[in-house]
Design a protein around this motif. Sequence first.
Motif, PDB file in Angstrom:
ATOM      1  N   GLU A 209       1.044   4.317  -2.625  1.00  0.00           N
ATOM      2  CA  GLU A 209       0.898   5.667  -2.385  1.00  0.00           C
ATOM      3  C   GLU A 209       2.148   6.366  -2.898  1.00  0.00           C
ATOM      4  O   GLU A 209       1.950   7.483  -3.450  1.00  0.00           O
ATOM      5  CB  GLU A 209       0.713   5.808  -0.892  1.00  0.00           C
ATOM      6  CG  GLU A 209      -0.464   5.300  -0.361  1.00  0.00           C
ATOM      7  CD  GLU A 209      -0.348   5.404   1.456  1.00  0.00           C
ATOM      8  OE1 GLU A 209       0.439   5.840   1.631  1.00  0.00           O
ATOM      9  OE2 GLU A 209      -1.298   4.895   1.944  1.00  0.00           O
TER      10      GLU A 209
ATOM     11  N   LYS B 188       2.052   9.367  -5.789  1.00  0.00           N
ATOM     12  CA  LYS B 188       2.421  10.748  -5.382  1.00  0.00           C
ATOM     13  C   LYS B 188       3.245  11.174  -6.452  1.00  0.00           C
ATOM     14  O   LYS B 188       3.326  12.160  -6.860  1.00  0.00           O
ATOM     15  CB  LYS B 188       2.939  11.029  -4.120  1.00  0.00           C
ATOM     16  CG  LYS B 188       1.728  10.880  -2.823  1.00  0.00           C
ATOM     17  CD  LYS B 188       2.502  11.113  -1.344  1.00  0.00           C
ATOM     18  CE  LYS B 188       1.229  11.014  -0.483  1.00  0.00           C
ATOM     19  NZ  LYS B 188       1.850  10.987   0.802  1.00  0.00           N
TER      20      LYS B 188
ATOM     21  N   ASN C  47       0.971  -1.191   0.177  1.00  0.00           N
ATOM     22  CA  ASN C  47      -0.109   0.105   0.042  1.00  0.00           C
ATOM     23  C   ASN C  47       0.609   1.129   0.063  1.00  0.00           C
ATOM     24  O   ASN C  47       0.685   2.352  -0.743  1.00  0.00           O
ATOM     25  CB  ASN C  47      -1.082   0.003   1.148  1.00  0.00           C
ATOM     26  CG  ASN C  47      -2.030  -1.166   0.992  1.00  0.00           C
ATOM     27  OD1 ASN C  47      -2.199  -1.614   0.227  1.00  0.00           O
ATOM     28  ND2 ASN C  47      -2.687  -1.346   2.171  1.00  0.00           N
ATOM     29  N   ARG C  48       1.937   1.221   0.867  1.00  0.00           N
ATOM     30  CA  ARG C  48       2.846   2.445   0.842  1.00  0.00           C
ATOM     31  C   ARG C  48       3.470   2.628  -0.558  1.00  0.00           C
ATOM     32  O   ARG C  48       3.425   3.609  -0.918  1.00  0.00           O
ATOM     33  CB  ARG C  48       3.574   2.118   2.129  1.00  0.00           C
ATOM     34  CG  ARG C  48       4.502   3.456   2.219  1.00  0.00           C
ATOM     35  CD  ARG C  48       4.034   4.376   2.701  1.00  0.00           C
ATOM     36  NE  ARG C  48       5.063   5.633   3.029  1.00  0.00           N
ATOM     37  CZ  ARG C  48       4.732   6.953   2.592  1.00  0.00           C
ATOM     38  NH1 ARG C  48       3.595   7.297   1.788  1.00  0.00           N
ATOM     39  NH2 ARG C  48       5.774   7.808   2.538  1.00  0.00           N
TER      40      ARG C  48
END
Length: 106
Positions: A30, A34, A26-27
């Motif tokens: 993300e 970004k 998930n990170r």
Amino acid sequence: MSAEEMTSSVETIEVEAERILKEARNRASEILLKANEEANKILSSELPMDEVKAECQKIIHKAREEADKKVEDSRQKASEIKAEVGNKVDKITERIVINITGAELG
């Protein structure tokens, strides 16, 4: 420790390892999202295109490196947890055998 408790402990550790991997994925997503947003902002500004493309590539490269590192760190943690579980299971199994048979394993 009963076999049921041992199974429960192993399952708990495996669930924790999977949670860590999921968080890392998930990170990573993300970070990449970004990076793409930043790239789009840069592309929409009125900078020379060569500079924009170079900056986009730098951002994306950095984001991928960070995401890969986090995923690898999480895989390492999960591997360590699984190894620890294996050691504990071996010791518990040995204790059960000793308790049942009265024999010591070599």
